[in-house]
Design a protein around this motif. Structure first.
Motif, PDB file in Angstrom:
ATOM      1  N   UNK A  60       0.823  -1.211   0.000  1.00  0.00           N
ATOM      2  CA  UNK A  60       0.000   0.000   0.000  1.00  0.00           C
ATOM      3  C   UNK A  60       0.860   1.266   0.000  1.00  0.00           C
ATOM      4  N   UNK A  61       0.226   2.377  -0.316  1.00  0.00           N
ATOM      5  CA  UNK A  61       0.900   3.687  -0.238  1.00  0.00           C
ATOM      6  C   UNK A  61       1.223   3.992   1.230  1.00  0.00           C
ATOM      7  N   UNK A  62       2.202   4.844   1.450  1.00  0.00           N
ATOM      8  CA  UNK A  62       2.458   5.365   2.791  1.00  0.00           C
ATOM      9  C   UNK A  62       3.258   4.462   3.699  1.00  0.00           C
ATOM     10  N   UNK A  63       3.638   3.276   3.224  1.00  0.00           N
ATOM     11  CA  UNK A  63       4.358   2.331   4.089  1.00  0.00           C
ATOM     12  C   UNK A  63       5.875   2.403   3.856  1.00  0.00           C
ATOM     13  N   UNK A  64       6.244   2.457   2.588  1.00  0.00           N
ATOM     14  CA  UNK A  64       7.665   2.322   2.252  1.00  0.00           C
ATOM     15  C   UNK A  64       8.429   3.639   2.428  1.00  0.00           C
ATOM     16  N   UNK A  65       9.728   3.497   2.702  1.00  0.00           N
ATOM     17  CA  UNK A  65      10.570   4.690   2.878  1.00  0.00           C
ATOM     18  C   UNK A  65      10.907   5.293   1.514  1.00  0.00           C
ATOM     19  N   UNK A  66      11.371   6.537   1.538  1.00  0.00           N
ATOM     20  CA  UNK A  66      11.700   7.242   0.286  1.00  0.00           C
ATOM     21  C   UNK A  66      12.739   6.503  -0.544  1.00  0.00           C
TER      22      UNK A  66
ATOM     23  N   UNK B  14       6.208  13.375  -0.598  1.00  0.00           N
ATOM     24  CA  UNK B  14       6.476  14.151   0.616  1.00  0.00           C
ATOM     25  C   UNK B  14       5.684  13.582   1.799  1.00  0.00           C
ATOM     26  N   UNK B  15       4.433  13.185   1.543  1.00  0.00           N
ATOM     27  CA  UNK B  15       3.601  12.603   2.617  1.00  0.00           C
ATOM     28  C   UNK B  15       4.187  11.261   3.060  1.00  0.00           C
ATOM     29  N   UNK B  16       4.633  10.469   2.087  1.00  0.00           N
ATOM     30  CA  UNK B  16       5.164   9.131   2.385  1.00  0.00           C
ATOM     31  C   UNK B  16       6.389   9.178   3.297  1.00  0.00           C
ATOM     32  N   UNK B  17       7.216  10.213   3.121  1.00  0.00           N
ATOM     33  CA  UNK B  17       8.458  10.253   3.906  1.00  0.00           C
ATOM     34  C   UNK B  17       8.298  11.069   5.195  1.00  0.00           C
ATOM     35  N   UNK B  18       7.115  11.651   5.426  1.00  0.00           N
ATOM     36  CA  UNK B  18       6.930  12.429   6.662  1.00  0.00           C
ATOM     37  C   UNK B  18       6.600  11.500   7.819  1.00  0.00           C
ATOM     38  N   UNK B  19       7.298  11.725   8.937  1.00  0.00           N
ATOM     39  CA  UNK B  19       6.973  10.917  10.120  1.00  0.00           C
ATOM     40  C   UNK B  19       6.487  11.805  11.262  1.00  0.00           C
ATOM     41  N   UNK B  20       6.768  13.130  11.166  1.00  0.00           N
ATOM     42  CA  UNK B  20       6.337  14.032  12.235  1.00  0.00           C
ATOM     43  C   UNK B  20       4.830  14.282  12.140  1.00  0.00           C
ATOM     44  N   UNK B  21       4.165  14.251  13.285  1.00  0.00           N
ATOM     45  CA  UNK B  21       2.712  14.447  13.295  1.00  0.00           C
ATOM     46  C   UNK B  21       2.346  15.863  12.855  1.00  0.00           C
TER      47      UNK B  21
ATOM     48  N   UNK C  30      -0.019  16.889   9.846  1.00  0.00           N
ATOM     49  CA  UNK C  30      -1.182  17.772  10.041  1.00  0.00           C
ATOM     50  C   UNK C  30      -1.201  18.859   8.973  1.00  0.00           C
ATOM     51  N   UNK C  31      -0.013  19.442   8.738  1.00  0.00           N
ATOM     52  CA  UNK C  31       0.091  20.504   7.722  1.00  0.00           C
ATOM     53  C   UNK C  31      -0.241  19.940   6.333  1.00  0.00           C
ATOM     54  N   UNK C  32       0.226  18.710   6.092  1.00  0.00           N
ATOM     55  CA  UNK C  32      -0.018  18.099   4.774  1.00  0.00           C
ATOM     56  C   UNK C  32      -1.487  17.676   4.598  1.00  0.00           C
ATOM     57  N   UNK C  33      -2.229  17.643   5.696  1.00  0.00           N
ATOM     58  CA  UNK C  33      -3.647  17.253   5.603  1.00  0.00           C
ATOM     59  C   UNK C  33      -4.534  18.402   5.130  1.00  0.00           C
TER      60      UNK C  33
ATOM     61  N   UNK D 271       0.944   3.131  16.939  1.00  0.00           N
ATOM     62  CA  UNK D 271       1.202   4.512  16.457  1.00  0.00           C
ATOM     63  C   UNK D 271       1.623   4.487  14.983  1.00  0.00           C
ATOM     64  N   UNK D 272       2.528   3.542  14.674  1.00  0.00           N
ATOM     65  CA  UNK D 272       3.029   3.429  13.297  1.00  0.00           C
ATOM     66  C   UNK D 272       1.867   3.123  12.349  1.00  0.00           C
ATOM     67  N   UNK D 273       1.014   2.175  12.759  1.00  0.00           N
ATOM     68  CA  UNK D 273      -0.140   1.803  11.941  1.00  0.00           C
ATOM     69  C   UNK D 273      -1.049   2.993  11.703  1.00  0.00           C
ATOM     70  N   UNK D 274      -1.284   3.794  12.751  1.00  0.00           N
ATOM     71  CA  UNK D 274      -2.180   4.948  12.596  1.00  0.00           C
ATOM     72  C   UNK D 274      -1.570   6.031  11.696  1.00  0.00           C
ATOM     73  N   UNK D 275      -0.251   6.217  11.825  1.00  0.00           N
ATOM     74  CA  UNK D 275       0.426   7.195  10.948  1.00  0.00           C
ATOM     75  C   UNK D 275       0.301   6.750   9.485  1.00  0.00           C
ATOM     76  N   UNK D 276       0.523   5.438   9.247  1.00  0.00           N
ATOM     77  CA  UNK D 276       0.428   4.920   7.873  1.00  0.00           C
ATOM     78  C   UNK D 276      -0.999   5.090   7.339  1.00  0.00           C
ATOM     79  N   UNK D 277      -1.994   4.774   8.197  1.00  0.00           N
ATOM     80  CA  UNK D 277      -3.398   4.909   7.771  1.00  0.00           C
ATOM     81  C   UNK D 277      -3.703   6.369   7.411  1.00  0.00           C
ATOM     82  N   UNK D 278      -3.164   7.281   8.192  1.00  0.00           N
ATOM     83  CA  UNK D 278      -3.345   8.712   7.927  1.00  0.00           C
ATOM     84  C   UNK D 278      -2.737   9.080   6.571  1.00  0.00           C
ATOM     85  N   UNK D 279      -1.474   8.613   6.371  1.00  0.00           N
ATOM     86  CA  UNK D 279      -0.795   8.881   5.089  1.00  0.00           C
ATOM     87  C   UNK D 279      -1.608   8.328   3.911  1.00  0.00           C
TER      88      UNK D 279
END
Lengths: 195, 188
Positions: A4-10, B12-19, B23-26, B69-77
């Motif tokens: 899925x999207x959003x999982x893999x690193x850059x 950019x969204x994919x590589x962001x880990x900071x909440x 939030x800004x990207x949302x 937390x990781x799962x929720x961040x990914x779901x958000x992305x």
């Protein structure tokens, strides 16, 4: 098998696109322009067949057809898989566009590996045992490649990657049986297809 | 250009880990959600899959809380990226393929693959319905055998059909003529 999207690193996303671009480039270069129509129609046949769900007990699963694609299409599997996954994303909104590179690399890379290792044995001798092993290997290789991509993105994904590989064992066995039946049928009905 | 921007945004969204960054990207997806109609059943289905993914990650991650937390961040992305693509790229359909700088051979392959899907869909469907009617109670191995035979016949039919299509393309001036036709310019 789609990641899925959003999982893999850059880094993994960029590497996936780099491998896919290289594979598609080589695949297109090796495909004779006169064979483009044949490649496209075979790609659509595989695409449609992979959407068919086969009932297994109370549930159902759809096949990936990695080994048959690799054995029949050869290097053209890279552009064919990229085209199919791109259409899936654009026409049906299924799968991601950013992870398209990695997903193509996983599917087409394993199909190409099957072609390299088992292609000659299956095409020239029509060996059913080899066809079964090729079918199983195609799915398991794809699961391993997907697992490696996940593990390279974050070490925390290692356990999830192991579950992914184990969950694909039944699909791999079914795909092995379908590949063996398909090769047996083609050997009888259209041997020129394998030659 | 739109596709390129959407891909850059998704990256950019994919590589962001900071909440805070997420939030800004949302903001952009929220604006897009307010302006366009989205298929709600699809978004709900996407989030059911996301929920399963969150549970799986929570259970398989070395630390339960971190995994959650990781799962929720990914779901958000996933939600941000889906909304951006659904608003900016998916409406283009096949136009997206034409607008990207791709080799001509690949574009022809994509167009013919789409055409092939519509040509072969009916023959595959009818073959599968026929097989189901003839063997409704077949066991798993028999069903797999039938599926392989149907696939084989569809592959042979598509290879035969491709020969006729290749001849038709050649008669119209080869792939150059084929692409000119697509652009609305008469090939001959």
């Amino acid at each position: 098998m789609h990641i899925s999207e959003g999982i893999l690193s850059g880094g993994v996303l960029i590497a996936g696109w780099a491998v896919t671009c290289a594979g598609v480039g080589v695949g297109l270069k090796r495909t004779d322009p006169a064979k483009i129509v044949r490649t496209a129609l075979l790609a659509s046949a595989f695409f449609l067949a992979s959407l068919v769900h086969v009932k297994i007990g109370p549930g159902s699963a759809h096949l990936l057809l990695i080994a048959p694609m690799g054995i029949i299409l050869g290097w053209a599997v890279f552009p064919a898989v990229l085209a199919a996954l791109m259409l899936q994303a654009l026409l049906f909104g299924f799968g991601g566009l950013l992870v398209l590179g990695v997903n193509t690399m996983v599917m087409a890379g394993s199909a190409l590996a099957v072609y390299g290792v088992f292609g000659r044995a299956v095409r020239e001798r029509g060996s059913l045992a080899m066809a079964f092993i090729a079918g199983v290997s195609g799915v398991m290789l794809a699961a391993v490649f997907a697992g490696i991509c996940l593990a390279l993105s974050d070490s925390g994904f290692v356990n999830a990657a192991k579950i992914l590989a184990v969950a694909h064992i039944p699909v791999a066995l079914i795909e092995g049986a379908v590949t063996a039946f398909l090769v047996a049928w083609l050997k009888k009905a259209a041997p020129e297809f394998l030659s | 250009m739109m596709i390129f921007c959407a891909l850059c945004y998704a990256f950019a969204v994919s590589v962001s880990s900071s909440l805070y960054v997420l939030l800004a990207e949302s903001i952009l997806p929220v604006i897009l959600l307010c302006r366009k109609k989205f298929p709600l059943p699809y978004i709900l289905k996407l989030n059911v899959i996301n929920a399963l993914m969150v549970i799986t990650l929570a259970l398989t991650w070395p630390d339960l809380r971190e995994g959650l937390m990781m799962g929720m961040v990914i779901a958000w992305r996933v939600n941000i990226i889906y909304v951006v693509f659904a608003a900016l790229v998916f409406p283009l359909g096949l136009g997206a393929v034409y607008s990207l700088a791709m080799p001509e051979k690949f574009r022809v392959l994509v167009i013919l693959t789409v055409r092939g899907i519509f040509i072969l869909r009916d023959s595959l469907d009818s073959a599968l319905v026929s097989a189901k009617l003839r063997a409704p109670d077949a066991g798993l191995m028999m069903r797999l055998k039938i599926f392989a035979y149907v696939l084989g016949s569809v592959l042979i039919r598509s290879a035969n059909r491709s020969e006729r299509m290749t001849q038709a393309v050649e008669l119209r001036g080869g792939f150059k003529g084929f692409m000119q036709d697509r652009k609305g310019e008469a090939a001959c």
